[in-house]
Design a protein around this motif. Structure first.
Motif, mmCIF file in Angstrom:
data_model
loop_
_atom_site.group_PDB
_atom_site.id
_atom_site.type_symbol
_atom_site.label_atom_id
_atom_site.label_comp_id
_atom_site.label_asym_id
_atom_site.label_seq_id
_atom_site.Cartn_x
_atom_site.Cartn_y
_atom_site.Cartn_z
ATOM 1 N N CYS A 133 88.780 -17.778 -21.065
ATOM 2 C CA CYS A 133 89.099 -17.510 -19.662
ATOM 3 C C CYS A 133 89.516 -18.785 -18.920
ATOM 4 C CB CYS A 133 87.880 -16.877 -18.990
ATOM 5 S SG CYS A 133 88.217 -16.231 -17.358
ATOM 6 N N TYR A 134 90.635 -18.693 -18.202
ATOM 7 C CA TYR A 134 91.209 -19.818 -17.453
ATOM 8 C C TYR A 134 91.527 -21.013 -18.355
ATOM 9 C CZ TYR A 134 88.901 -17.187 -13.668
ATOM 10 O OH TYR A 134 88.454 -16.190 -12.827
ATOM 11 N N GLY A 135 91.597 -20.783 -19.664
ATOM 12 C CA GLY A 135 91.887 -21.866 -20.594
ATOM 13 C C GLY A 135 90.676 -22.669 -21.018
ATOM 14 N N THR A 136 89.485 -22.286 -20.556
ATOM 15 C CA THR A 136 88.258 -22.942 -21.010
ATOM 16 C C THR A 136 87.856 -22.343 -22.356
ATOM 17 O OG1 THR A 136 87.476 -23.350 -18.755
ATOM 18 C CG2 THR A 136 85.822 -23.365 -20.513
ATOM 19 N N PRO A 137 87.742 -23.150 -23.401
ATOM 20 C CA PRO A 137 87.432 -22.576 -24.717
ATOM 21 C C PRO A 137 86.086 -21.863 -24.741
ATOM 22 C CG PRO A 137 88.240 -24.819 -24.947
ATOM 23 C CD PRO A 137 88.002 -24.598 -23.486
ATOM 24 N N CYS A 138 86.046 -20.750 -25.437
ATOM 25 C CA CYS A 138 84.783 -20.076 -25.701
ATOM 26 C C CYS A 138 83.900 -20.961 -26.582
ATOM 27 C CB CYS A 138 85.031 -18.756 -26.427
ATOM 28 S SG CYS A 138 85.906 -17.511 -25.461
ATOM 29 N N ASP A 139 82.642 -20.568 -26.702
ATOM 30 C CA ASP A 139 81.749 -21.230 -27.650
ATOM 31 C C ASP A 139 82.105 -20.703 -29.038
ATOM 32 O OD1 ASP A 139 79.714 -22.278 -29.194
ATOM 33 O OD2 ASP A 139 78.129 -21.840 -27.747
ATOM 34 N N VAL A 140 83.166 -21.256 -29.605
ATOM 35 C CA VAL A 140 83.734 -20.715 -30.837
ATOM 36 C C VAL A 140 82.783 -20.849 -32.016
ATOM 37 C CG1 VAL A 140 86.135 -21.002 -30.109
ATOM 38 C CG2 VAL A 140 84.968 -22.893 -31.278
ATOM 39 N N ASP A 141 81.970 -21.888 -32.013
ATOM 40 C CA ASP A 141 81.048 -22.086 -33.135
ATOM 41 C C ASP A 141 79.947 -21.026 -33.125
ATOM 42 O OD1 ASP A 141 82.476 -24.370 -33.972
ATOM 43 O OD2 ASP A 141 81.400 -25.610 -32.526
ATOM 44 N N ALA A 142 79.384 -20.756 -31.958
ATOM 45 C CA ALA A 142 78.332 -19.749 -31.864
ATOM 46 C C ALA A 142 78.880 -18.362 -32.186
ATOM 47 C CB ALA A 142 77.707 -19.765 -30.473
ATOM 48 N N ILE A 143 80.061 -18.076 -31.700
ATOM 49 C CA ILE A 143 80.672 -16.774 -31.971
ATOM 50 C C ILE A 143 80.949 -16.615 -33.462
ATOM 51 C CG2 ILE A 143 82.780 -15.408 -31.602
ATOM 52 C CD1 ILE A 143 82.784 -16.573 -28.712
ATOM 53 N N GLN A 144 81.426 -17.681 -34.106
ATOM 54 C CA GLN A 144 81.719 -17.581 -35.538
ATOM 55 C C GLN A 144 80.452 -17.404 -36.362
ATOM 56 O OE1 GLN A 144 85.033 -17.450 -36.624
ATOM 57 N NE2 GLN A 144 83.920 -16.581 -38.362
ATOM 58 N N ARG A 145 79.364 -18.037 -35.936
ATOM 59 C CA ARG A 145 78.100 -17.854 -36.662
ATOM 60 C C ARG A 145 77.654 -16.393 -36.622
ATOM 61 N NH1 ARG A 145 76.766 -22.998 -34.446
ATOM 62 N NH2 ARG A 145 75.753 -22.012 -32.649
#
Length: 370
Positions: A133-145
């Motif tokens: 959202c608004y170009g702020t990266p998601c917590d991609v590591d937590a989501i991938q886990r």
């Protein structure tokens, strides 16, 4: 005295017209308008290099790219996503016969909250669709886990995330199974209309490219129920030219944001999102949150600015979960989405685009300060 022209929340950044005319001449000379022509092939390669991603498949718009990304991974059943986004995020699920399941958002980033995802997983869950959202990266590591633990696919709606890189230098678009970009006129990088899917390997790209061209492999072989999602030569040519200018456009957006942060920092009741650390940003939007300490309610400030010809937007209000086609879903209950509802009640996106003058920005700032 004539009224001042309106100030929009955004304005498309376009190259000088004369620089586009040679591209048009080549299209006219070749008579190749679509179906993977020369500009299409050049733009895919140039865009992959610019973004630092393995493979790009160009689309006529970001919504069809989302629909196709889901089809390419054969997603079905339920997908956990955010209610705080543009409706295309959830619409792409519904177009594929997939049930959206809404998770609440993080109060700092306004992205999907990974801590809320796991409790929503059922035997029918097949994927997670977060939004940067608004170009702020998601917590991609937590989501991938979480995805790895439950054998789920991850498709990022990265419509706001053009050019975003993390501290390690890698593109945020390389996370998850697929990422989807939008090149709509309102975005940081536009091709008038357009979009793309970022895929990790040649096999994934090949399937996506079949699906965006009716499922054709060759003149007589159709391998899937694809759609017509191809980007035209006109849009691809513009994209090639836009790549030469987007760096300057992002720098100018950064200047606009800096002035907002400087002049609005001490306004009571008005807060700004934290700048994410270790991220190369694109300054795609500038949201402020109008809280209880501000002299008037958010909608009153919205109307004050609109009455003055400053066409701010409440991105994202209402929440997707409040629209009629979604509100009956069990996950759409307001009590399950308190942070998203609070953000939707307070958010106001201010004008930010390269051509915004300092004088016009001062008008916005002065009206906010009252």
């Amino acid at each position: 005295m004539p009224a001042s022209p309106p100030i929009y929340v955004t304005q498309p950044d376009l190259p000088p017209l004369e620089t586009f005319l040679p591209y048009l001449q080549q299209i006219w000379d070749s008579r190749a308008l679509t179906n993977g022509g020369s500009f299409h092939r050049q733009f895919e390669q140039a865009l992959a290099e610019y973004l630092g991603v393995p493979h790009v498949s160009l689309f006529t718009n970001g919504t069809l790219a989302l629909v196709t990304a889901l089809q390419s991974l054969r997603i079905a059943g339920e997908v956990i996503t955010t209610p705080y986004s543009f409706v295309a995020t959830a619409h792409s699920l519904m177009w594929n016969g997939i049930k959206p399941v809404f998770a609440d958002i993080d109060p700092v980033t306004l992205n999907i909250d990974p801590a809320k995802i796991e409790a929503l997983i059922t035997p029918q869950t097949t994927a997670i669709m977060p939004v940067h959202c608004y170009g702020t990266p998601c917590d991609v590591d937590a989501i991938q886990r979480i995805a790895d633990d439950y054998n789920l696919k991850v498709i990022y709606d990265a419509a706001h995330a053009f050019g975003i890189r993390r501290q390690d230098g890698g593109s945020v678009l390389t996370h998850g199974d697929l990422s989807v970009l939008s090149f709509h006129a309102t975005k940081v990088f536009n091709t008038f209309e357009g979009g793309a899917i970022i895929s990790p390997d040649a096999r994934s790209k090949q399937r996506i490219d079949h699906l965006k061209n009716f499922g054709f492999v060759n003149e007589t072989t159709v391998v899937a129920t694809g759609i017509n999602g191809k980007m035209s030569e006109f849009n691809a040519a513009l994209g090639l030219l836009q790549l030469q200018h987007v760096g300057r456009a992002i720098e100018r957006r950064a200047e606009v944001e800096r002035r907002y942060r400087e002049h609005l920092a001490d306004v009571p009741g008005l807060s700004m999102l934290q700048e994410p650390a270790g991220v190369t940003r694109n300054h795609s939007y500038f949201p402020v949150m109008v809280g209880p300490g501000f002299p008037v309610a958010r909608d009153a400030l919205y109307q004050r600015l609109r009455d003055a010809g400053i066409l701010v937007r409440r991105y994202f209000y209402p929440l997707i979960s409040e629209f009629s086609m979604y509100r009956s879903l069990p996950s759409a209950r307001p009590d399950l989405l308190p942070v998203a509802h609070e953000a939707a009640r307070q958010v106001l996106c201010l004008p930010i685009y390269p051509a915004l003058t300092q004088a016009d920005q001062d008008r916005v700032i002065d009206l906010i300060k009252g």
